[in-house]
Design an enzyme around this catalytic site. Structure first.
Site, PDB file in Angstrom:
ATOM      1  N   SER A 157       0.837  -1.206   0.000  1.00  0.00           N
ATOM      2  CA  SER A 157       0.000   0.000   0.000  1.00  0.00           C
ATOM      3  C   SER A 157       0.872   1.257   0.000  1.00  0.00           C
ATOM      4  CB  SER A 157      -0.959   0.002   1.198  1.00  0.00           C
ATOM      5  OG  SER A 157      -0.274   0.123   2.425  1.00  0.00           O
ATOM      6  N   TYR A 158       1.977   1.220   0.733  1.00  0.00           N
ATOM      7  CA  TYR A 158       2.916   2.356   0.729  1.00  0.00           C
ATOM      8  C   TYR A 158       3.514   2.556  -0.659  1.00  0.00           C
ATOM      9  CZ  TYR A 158       7.261   4.926   1.589  1.00  0.00           C
ATOM     10  OH  TYR A 158       8.290   5.829   1.527  1.00  0.00           O
ATOM     11  N   ALA A 159       3.968   1.474  -1.282  1.00  0.00           N
ATOM     12  CA  ALA A 159       4.570   1.586  -2.611  1.00  0.00           C
ATOM     13  C   ALA A 159       3.563   2.105  -3.628  1.00  0.00           C
ATOM     14  CB  ALA A 159       5.120   0.235  -3.051  1.00  0.00           C
TER      15      ALA A 159
END
Length: 251
Positions: A157-159
């Site tokens: 999700s961060y990427a």
């Protein structure tokens, strides 16, 4: 490595600057770097203790704020603009690269990750750009990440949010270019902040990462701050809609 001799940018002197997530890590170095240039610096962060301490040592203005609360974010930006003048530089720095297993996250976690790492950037731009345009233009710098360029795992999700930052930069550069507002992305590699050292730096991880970098020196956050200064300055007057890597040639 030899002692570095860094540049001074006269165009940043007395320039109003806003930095999100400025109380620690890369953000703290960015706040300090702008203060050393003589800029009028305001920063936002939810860490009230660290934010107050940094403000006391640098003279920067601190607005405590949860950036996921968009009303609070835009109100804090309005307060800084009222106090120090319309921002001519906005640095969208705040983010959290929390590790997570793609098999275990739910919709609420996904949405929170987007709120933390992406959504606030757009709404900070929305709050700053009209006054920035009326003041004669400026520079917006969004913090990306090379995690998705490297196809890194462990934080999907961060990427994903960080990949979207590049789309935000490109489209807003087109939207705001007519008002002489430049929008760029700074792309850090693995930066040796306190948080990284506490949570994820191990001898094995460092050895593996050095092999990926062309330059073998680990990256101090000061080098990200120096790239931000350049993009904020008049020296970068024709730089917009692009990515500026600070990752030591990591592949």
């Amino acid at each position: 490595m030899a002692t570095q001799r860094f540049a001074h940018y006269p165009s940043l002197n007395n320039t109003p600057v806003i930095v999100t997530g400025g109380a620690s890590g890369i953000g703290e170095l960015i706040v300090r770097a702008f203060c050393e240039q003589g800029a009028k610096v305001g920063f936002l962060d939810r860490d009230e203790a660290r934010g107050a301490a940094l403000a006391a040592t640098t003279g920067a203005l601190f607005e405590p704020c949860d950036l996921c609360d968009i009303d609070a974010l835009q109100s804090a930006i309005a307060s800084l603009n009222e106090t120090q003048g319309p921002a001519r530089v906005l640095v969208n720095n705040a983010a959290r690269d929390d590790r997570h297993d793609w098999r275990e996250i739910d919709a609420a976690y996904w949405d929170q990750s987007m709120d933390t790492n992406l959504r606030h950037m757009f709404f900070a731009i929305q709050a700053c750009a009209p006054d920035m345009a009326r003041a004669g233009g400026g520079s917006i710098i969004n913090m990306g990440s090379n995690s998705w360029w490297e196809a890194g795992g462990g934080f999907p999700s961060y990427a994903t949010a960080k990949a979207a930052v590049h789309g935000l930069t490109r489209t807003m550069a087109r939207e705001l270019g007519g008002d002489d507002i430049r929008v760029n992305t700074v792309v850090p590699g693995w930066i040796m902040t306190e948080r990284q050292k506490e949570l994820w730096v191990t001898p094995e991880a460092i050895e593996k990462h050095r092999d990926r970098q062309c330059l073998k020196t680990l990256i101090d956050p000061v080098y990200v701050a120096r790239m931000v200064l350049f993009l904020a300055s008049d020296d970068a007057a024709m730089c917009t809609a692009n990515n500026y890597m600070v990752e030591a040639g990591s592949i």
